[in-house]
Design an enzyme around this catalytic site. Structure first.
Site, mmCIF file in Angstrom:
data_model
loop_
_atom_site.group_PDB
_atom_site.id
_atom_site.type_symbol
_atom_site.label_atom_id
_atom_site.label_comp_id
_atom_site.label_asym_id
_atom_site.label_seq_id
_atom_site.Cartn_x
_atom_site.Cartn_y
_atom_site.Cartn_z
ATOM 1 N N ASP A 318 -2.482 7.068 10.293
ATOM 2 C CA ASP A 318 -2.906 7.344 8.923
ATOM 3 C C ASP A 318 -1.728 7.973 8.169
ATOM 4 O O ASP A 318 -1.046 8.874 8.687
ATOM 5 C CB ASP A 318 -4.099 8.300 8.921
ATOM 6 C CG ASP A 318 -4.684 8.468 7.537
ATOM 7 O OD1 ASP A 318 -5.478 7.606 7.137
ATOM 8 O OD2 ASP A 318 -4.326 9.462 6.870
ATOM 9 N N ASN A 326 -0.374 8.727 -4.314
ATOM 10 C CA ASN A 326 -0.831 7.858 -5.402
ATOM 11 C C ASN A 326 -0.960 8.644 -6.704
ATOM 12 O O ASN A 326 -0.584 8.152 -7.785
ATOM 13 C CB ASN A 326 -2.184 7.240 -5.046
ATOM 14 C CG ASN A 326 -2.025 5.970 -4.227
ATOM 15 O OD1 ASN A 326 -0.997 5.308 -4.290
ATOM 16 N ND2 ASN A 326 -3.051 5.637 -3.454
ATOM 17 N N ASP A 335 1.307 0.994 -3.424
ATOM 18 C CA ASP A 335 1.289 -0.316 -2.760
ATOM 19 C C ASP A 335 2.632 -0.600 -2.099
ATOM 20 O O ASP A 335 2.695 -1.125 -0.979
ATOM 21 C CB ASP A 335 0.967 -1.415 -3.779
ATOM 22 C CG ASP A 335 -0.474 -1.335 -4.260
ATOM 23 O OD1 ASP A 335 -1.271 -0.646 -3.589
ATOM 24 O OD2 ASP A 335 -0.809 -1.971 -5.287
ATOM 25 N N GLU A 362 -5.210 3.444 3.804
ATOM 26 C CA GLU A 362 -3.909 3.860 4.326
ATOM 27 C C GLU A 362 -3.980 4.050 5.843
ATOM 28 O O GLU A 362 -3.158 4.750 6.427
ATOM 29 C CB GLU A 362 -3.465 5.174 3.661
ATOM 30 C CG GLU A 362 -4.285 6.400 4.025
ATOM 31 C CD GLU A 362 -5.496 6.584 3.127
ATOM 32 O OE1 GLU A 362 -6.074 7.672 3.152
ATOM 33 O OE2 GLU A 362 -5.866 5.635 2.406
#
Length: 450
Positions: A318, A326, A335, A362
């Site tokens: 993770d 983000n 992305d 993620e």
């Protein structure tokens, strides 16, 4: 070995057997009910007989006791005991100044019973009009053997009557069935057995009064209608076959043309399906295997590991503080970050048979067949360094100044794990421990940070 031909059975015979079985069951029920009723009647009858005996001897026995005439008392007791329904007579003499004296007479072979009736009467002697003195007690015990003797005779009569009725009923049914049904059913079967395409127009007729309109009449009409319909169908089929022969050559050529066109279309469809299947099994953002492909491969490798005994290790990875990434750099940068991390994970586990898949936003999973926990830990640390070496800046991370990952590791233990979901849950819990311990580290299930 040739199979033996089954013996033919008749409908009438089956019905008669069914009737006999019903009669037998009905006979058993009726016999049981009537036997129970006869038993109750015999018990009531014996109770009445004992009550009558007590009524007859009550005064004389009381007088004998009052007069202290032991011989006469014993004679009365013997007389009562000689009655067929009585198995035991007990007379108790009551005295205020002496211990009660008991006179008893038992019939040979009599045994106490809870089924036979018992009568207990108080013996009173009338000194003069209106003055009664209690002199003792009289107890009469019924003889159960008498009940059974009477019952056996009645049961034999009941059984004989019911069996006779059942046999008469079965015989009557057989006679009526044979005359009204069986003969005509055999005639219908004979007619159907002789049918051929050439004589379908021959009608079925039974030797019975034409005025009868019942189920057999409906069956005959149905057979005749079926023969007519079948004959018309066969004639039409012959005409159609003739027409088909005329068009056969043209149809063969047309089939060749359509087959060629279909093969071309199938080839194009297979190419399209192959491309679509590849897309359906691949994550469009990272190019890694998607959750669908991971779910397929995990079951295959899990069963193979159980069957062969080879180790199987699962890594759940993770990206640390990715939501903050983000929020800080925007989703477009997020992305790009996902693609870069996916490339690093794919390059770091390039061994044949290993599977790297994106299973969430993620979150990634690495399936390592034929790999134990020690080897898996080495690979997990390599992946950890490979992601950190990307040098993707992350100013809002608690783990480091660059993008990092946390890894949870679990190795299959066949003695404790019987399904893959359990193995996944172990790796996921190890990932949670890595997150709780500060992120940017590897934690193996059941161990501390590696």
């Amino acid at each position: 070995m040739a199979l033996k031909a089954a013996k033919p059975t008749t409908l009438g015979g089956r019905i008669v057997w069914a009737t006999l079985m019903f009669c037998l069951l009905f006979t058993l029920v009726v016999v049981a009910v009537r036997t129970w009723s006869a038993w109750q009647s015999n018990v009531a009858r014996m109770s009445g007989e004992i009550a009558l005996i007590a009524q007859v001897y009550q005064q004389t026995v009381s007088k004998s006791i009052w007069e202290m005439d032991r011989d006469t008392l014993q004679t009365h007791i013997n007389s009562m005991a000689n009655a067929a329904s009585v198995g035991q007579v007990v007379v108790t003499l009551q005295s205020a100044n002496h211990t009660p004296e008991v006179f008893r007479r038992v019939r040979d072979g009599w045994k106490p019973s809870t089924q036979a009736p018992t009568l207990d009467r108080t013996l009173d002697y009338e000194l003069f009009a209106g003055n009664h003195e209690t002199v003792g007690h009289l107890v009469l015990y019924g003889d159960e053997r008498v009940l059974w003797i009477r019952l056996r005779g009645e049961v034999a009569e009941i059984v004989a009557t019911q069996i006779a009725q059942s046999l008469l009923l079965a015989s009557l049914i057989m006679l009526l069935l044979n005359r009204l049904v069986t003969v005509h059913v055999r005639r219908i079967a004979q007619h159907l057995g002789q049918l051929t395409p050439a004589n379908l127009r021959q009608r079925l007729a039974l030797d019975r009064a034409p005025t009868r309109q019942d189920e057999l009449t409906q069956l005959v009409d149905g057979v005749n209608h079926l023969q007519t319909t079948l004959s018309d169908y066969l004639e039409k089929q012959q005409r159609d076959e003739a027409e088909l022969l005329i068009h056969r050559d043209n149809l063969t050529a047309l089939v060749r043309e359509r087959t060629a066109a279909l093969e071309s279309a199938n080839s194009q469809l297979e190419d399209t399906n192959t491309r679509l299947d590849g897309l359906a099994r691949t994550d469009p953002l990272t190019g890694l295997a998607n959750r669908r492909q991971f779910d397929e491969m995990k079951q295959i490798e899990f069963r193979r590991a159980l069957r062969t005994g080879h180790p199987l290790t699962l890594l759940v990875c993770d990206i640390d503080c990715f939501k903050r990434y983000n929020d800080t750099y925007g989703h477009a940068s997020g992305d790009q970050c996902l693609r870069a991390v996916a490339a690093a994970l794919g390059a770091g586990s390039a061994r044949a048979g290993d599977l790297v898949a994106r299973i969430g936003g993620e979150e990634f999973a690495v399936l390592l067949p034929a790999t134990d926990a020690t080897q898996g830990t080495l690979l997990a640390n390599q992946l950890l360094r490979a992601v950190a070496d990307l040098g993707i800046a992350h100013s809002n991370s608690d783990a480091a100044s660059v993008v990092t990952i946390s890894v949870g590791l679990a190795q299959l233990d066949p003695k404790q794990v019987d399904q893959f979901e359990t193995l996944f849950d172990q790796a996921d819990k190890a990932l949670y421990q890595a997150k709780s311990a500060g992120r940017n580290r590897v934690v193996a299930h059941g161990q501390g940070p590696a």
